[in-house]
Design a protein around this motif. Structure first.
Motif, PDB file in Angstrom:
ATOM      1  N   ARG A 144       9.181  -9.810 -24.374  1.00 39.70           N
ATOM      2  CA  ARG A 144      10.268 -10.624 -23.822  1.00 39.70           C
ATOM      3  C   ARG A 144      11.411  -9.690 -23.424  1.00 39.70           C
ATOM      4  NH1 ARG A 144      12.231 -14.625 -28.411  1.00 39.70           N
ATOM      5  NH2 ARG A 144       9.972 -14.810 -28.693  1.00 39.70           N
ATOM      6  N   PRO A 145      12.355 -10.139 -22.601  1.00 43.06           N
ATOM      7  CA  PRO A 145      13.478  -9.280 -22.225  1.00 43.06           C
ATOM      8  C   PRO A 145      14.296  -8.847 -23.431  1.00 43.06           C
ATOM      9  CG  PRO A 145      13.311 -11.122 -20.715  1.00 43.06           C
ATOM     10  CD  PRO A 145      12.365 -11.410 -21.846  1.00 43.06           C
ATOM     11  N   VAL A 146      14.914  -7.686 -23.300  1.00 44.71           N
ATOM     12  CA  VAL A 146      15.708  -7.085 -24.376  1.00 44.71           C
ATOM     13  C   VAL A 146      17.098  -6.753 -23.846  1.00 44.71           C
ATOM     14  CG1 VAL A 146      15.958  -5.029 -25.834  1.00 44.71           C
ATOM     15  CG2 VAL A 146      13.708  -6.121 -25.585  1.00 44.71           C
ATOM     16  N   ILE A 147      18.124  -7.037 -24.639  1.00 46.13           N
ATOM     17  CA  ILE A 147      19.462  -6.520 -24.353  1.00 46.13           C
ATOM     18  C   ILE A 147      19.721  -5.404 -25.357  1.00 46.13           C
ATOM     19  CG2 ILE A 147      21.911  -7.013 -24.093  1.00 46.13           C
ATOM     20  CD1 ILE A 147      21.269  -9.914 -23.643  1.00 46.13           C
ATOM     21  N   MET A 148      19.757  -4.177 -24.848  1.00 46.72           N
ATOM     22  CA  MET A 148      19.978  -3.017 -25.709  1.00 46.72           C
ATOM     23  C   MET A 148      21.460  -2.668 -25.721  1.00 46.72           C
ATOM     24  SD  MET A 148      18.073   0.690 -25.747  1.00 46.72           S
ATOM     25  CE  MET A 148      16.618   0.036 -26.563  1.00 46.72           C
ATOM     26  N   THR A 149      21.982  -2.372 -26.888  1.00 46.70           N
ATOM     27  CA  THR A 149      23.427  -2.162 -27.050  1.00 46.70           C
ATOM     28  C   THR A 149      23.710  -0.850 -27.765  1.00 46.70           C
ATOM     29  OG1 THR A 149      23.534  -3.259 -29.213  1.00 46.70           O
ATOM     30  CG2 THR A 149      23.708  -4.669 -27.257  1.00 46.70           C
ATOM     31  N   ASP A 150      24.993  -0.465 -27.725  1.00 43.18           N
ATOM     32  CA  ASP A 150      25.534   0.621 -28.559  1.00 43.18           C
ATOM     33  C   ASP A 150      24.826   1.952 -28.319  1.00 43.18           C
ATOM     34  OD1 ASP A 150      27.400  -1.169 -29.878  1.00 43.18           O
ATOM     35  OD2 ASP A 150      25.659  -1.994 -30.903  1.00 43.18           O
ATOM     36  N   TYR A 151      25.016   2.467 -27.116  1.00 37.67           N
ATOM     37  CA  TYR A 151      24.401   3.726 -26.695  1.00 37.67           C
ATOM     38  C   TYR A 151      25.247   4.935 -27.118  1.00 37.67           C
ATOM     39  CZ  TYR A 151      21.248   1.151 -23.557  1.00 37.67           C
ATOM     40  OH  TYR A 151      20.279   0.321 -23.045  1.00 37.67           O
ATOM     41  N   PRO A 152      24.624   6.117 -27.236  1.00 36.14           N
ATOM     42  CA  PRO A 152      25.402   7.336 -27.491  1.00 36.14           C
ATOM     43  C   PRO A 152      26.431   7.556 -26.386  1.00 36.14           C
ATOM     44  CG  PRO A 152      23.058   7.759 -27.807  1.00 36.14           C
ATOM     45  CD  PRO A 152      23.161   6.386 -27.207  1.00 36.14           C
ATOM     46  N   LYS A 153      27.619   7.959 -26.769  1.00 38.10           N
ATOM     47  CA  LYS A 153      28.689   8.091 -25.781  1.00 38.10           C
ATOM     48  C   LYS A 153      28.395   9.180 -24.753  1.00 38.10           C
ATOM     49  CE  LYS A 153      31.578  11.204 -28.577  1.00 38.10           C
ATOM     50  NZ  LYS A 153      32.907  11.354 -29.241  1.00 38.10           N
ATOM     51  N   GLU A 154      27.542  10.151 -25.109  1.00 37.74           N
ATOM     52  CA  GLU A 154      27.265  11.257 -24.201  1.00 37.74           C
ATOM     53  C   GLU A 154      26.484  10.827 -22.967  1.00 37.74           C
ATOM     54  OE1 GLU A 154      28.741  13.951 -24.689  1.00 37.74           O
ATOM     55  OE2 GLU A 154      29.376  13.638 -26.756  1.00 37.74           O
ATOM     56  N   ILE A 155      25.807   9.680 -23.033  1.00 40.99           N
ATOM     57  CA  ILE A 155      24.979   9.262 -21.892  1.00 40.99           C
ATOM     58  C   ILE A 155      25.556   8.045 -21.173  1.00 40.99           C
ATOM     59  CG2 ILE A 155      22.871  10.206 -22.906  1.00 40.99           C
ATOM     60  CD1 ILE A 155      22.053   7.364 -23.683  1.00 40.99           C
ATOM     61  N   LYS A 156      26.792   7.671 -21.536  1.00 44.40           N
ATOM     62  CA  LYS A 156      27.411   6.514 -20.900  1.00 44.40           C
ATOM     63  C   LYS A 156      28.737   6.880 -20.244  1.00 44.40           C
ATOM     64  CE  LYS A 156      24.323   3.356 -21.463  1.00 44.40           C
ATOM     65  NZ  LYS A 156      23.677   2.746 -20.291  1.00 44.40           N
TER      66      LYS A 156
END
Length: 463
Positions: free
Chosen positions: A349-361
């Motif tokens: 099913r679809p996923v909402i992924m959260t809280d990524y490392p700041k270096e890649i955002k």
């Protein structure tokens, strides 16, 4: 006599005189009668024109070749054949536009690559007619959704002096003579005599300007073309594409995820409700799992998963023998294969992924209390991977400046943006949805160049 569209004729009552215009899809004939399938673009379905040979000359009927444009008058009658309820018994046929044997879209199985070479003619095929009608309907769904939810349509500039993503992959806009550029002592181009008096480019995103709208109007959305000068010849990249970017004041991460899920389910549901014939055709001819996949998206709640949890799942899969082309350690920017594994193989099913490392955002995302992750919210879809990229925006001037300084960014062209944090800052959030990515999912097409009328890619700006 006034012309009637084919989409209206197919549901009209037999027994009336009609005029129909369109392009020949197929033409077959015998000694006594000819059958011409006509399509005017209003629907995937054709109207059958029945022409008795005694009423029309051989010369005229020979001109009704595939691709020719005809105007037909006659009586709408009940069809004796299968596949349609009504057909037109022709009393007159005018050839509005002849089409010779060199017409590139003859009725045979051309590849999509071949049709891209004739992009100005491929729109007349069944497949691309269906895709373009769905494209229109998705645009209508987007405007309708936001209007009904109290958003204001906000127009952001296409020409800008700022780089929203900080990547530098932008098309420059200038009126300068490229054969005689003035430069300073350091060899840098002098722009004070350029049209805008400074270096400008085509926008990669309307987000930063959209934030200005949200901090004044509450909630806005943009919907327009954006441009990225990335030398990416892949089925997922275009140099010119359309983006939908809502920005909302007083939204937190949960509010944002709720909006992302509700919005995209609404768009998919709109397609199922308003594009049934076109989707049925694409399900049959392009992707036999298309309708099942569309229904599954609106029938299930999206998984909400942190980046760290996602990495753990991927590492467990690797330990169990799953092979990936690209690495996926904590801190890596996930590739499409990782995103699709989570959606298609692990959660289904679809996923909402959260809280990524700041270096890649991006610099503007809100930093979490841990100091190493940011409140990003990316929606991952089957067959696509990331379809929405969003985040809570950092509302604190001090924290935003700290991140900008850490990255060594030049704020010269961003002072207007920083003013939103200086004067009356508020919590806010937003996301970006690539329109063509949505169309890939809804149509089942495999190449992003096939869901936009005239694709712009490296080495190609034809038409």
């Amino acid at each position: 006599m006034k012309r009637t569209k084919i989409t209206d004729l197919l549901t009209a009552t037999a027994g009336q005189d009609v005029r129909v215009c369109g392009w020949v899809r197929t033409h077959r004939g015998s000694k006594n009668v000819h059958f011409i399938a006509l399509n005017d673009g209003s629907t995937i379905n054709n109207i059958q024109v029945v022409a008795d040979t005694g009423k029309f000359s051989d010369e005229l009927l020979k001109r009704a070749t595939t691709g020719a444009c005809l105007a037909v008058e006659g009586q709408l009658v009940q069809s004796v054949g299968s596949g349609q309820a009504v057909e037109v018994q022709a009393t007159s046929i005018d050839v509005l536009g002849d089409c010779g044997a060199d017409y590139p879209m003859q009725k045979k199985g051309q590849s999509f690559e071949y049709m891209r070479q004739h992009a100005h003619m491929r729109l007349r095929t069944n497949t691309f007619g269906a895709v373009m009608r769905i494209r229109h309907n998705m645009a209508m769904a987007i405007h309708t959704y936001f209007h009904q939810h109290g958003f204001f349509y906000f127009h952001t500039p296409l020409i800008t002096a700022s780089d929203c993503e900080g990547a530098g992959n932008m098309f420059q806009v200038t009126t300068k003579n490229l054969y005689d550029l003035r430069k300073d002592e350091q060899g840098r181009i002098i722009y004070d005599d350029d049209f805008f008096g400074e270096q400008t480019s085509l926008t990669v995103s309307g987000q930063l300007e959209g934030e200005l709208g949200a901090t004044a109007l509450g909630q806005i959305y943009t919907f327009g073309p954006t441009f990225r000068a990335e030398n990416s010849n892949t089925p997922r990249h275009l140099a010119e594409f359309w983006m939908i970017e809502p920005e909302m004041a007083f939204y937190d991460k949960d509010d944002l995820m709720n909006l992302e899920e509700d919005f995209i389910k609404y768009c998919v549901g709109w397609a199922l409700d308003h594009c049934a014939d076109d989707l049925a055709f694409l399900n049959k001819m392009i992707d036999k799992t298309l309708l099942e996949r569309l229904h599954s998206v609106i029938g299930q709640s999206f998984v909400r998963l942190t980046y760290t949890e996602g990495i753990d799942i991927l590492q467990q899969a690797i330990a169990a023998g799953r092979k990936f082309e690209f690495p996926c350690q904590w801190g890596d920017d996930l590739a499409s294969e990782h995103e699709r594994y989570l959606v298609e193989e692990h959660f289904h099913r679809p996923v909402i992924m959260t809280d990524y490392p700041k270096e890649i955002k991006a610099f503007y995302m809100k930093l979490n209390a841990d100091g190493r992750t940011m409140q990003g919210t990316d929606v991952l879809f089957p067959a696509i991977g990331e379809i929405i990229g969003g985040s809570v925006r950092e509302e604190s001037l001090d924290k935003l400046m700290a991140e900008i300084n850490r990255r060594g960014m030049d704020t010269t062209s961003l002072e207007w943006y920083l003013d939103t944090r200086r004067w009356g800052s508020c919590p806010h959030a937003g996301f970006g949805l690539g329109f063509e990515r949505l169309l890939l999912f809804v149509t089942g097409m495999q190449n992003i160049r096939d869901v936009i009328p005239f694709p712009r890619t490296p080495g190609n700006a034809q038409f």
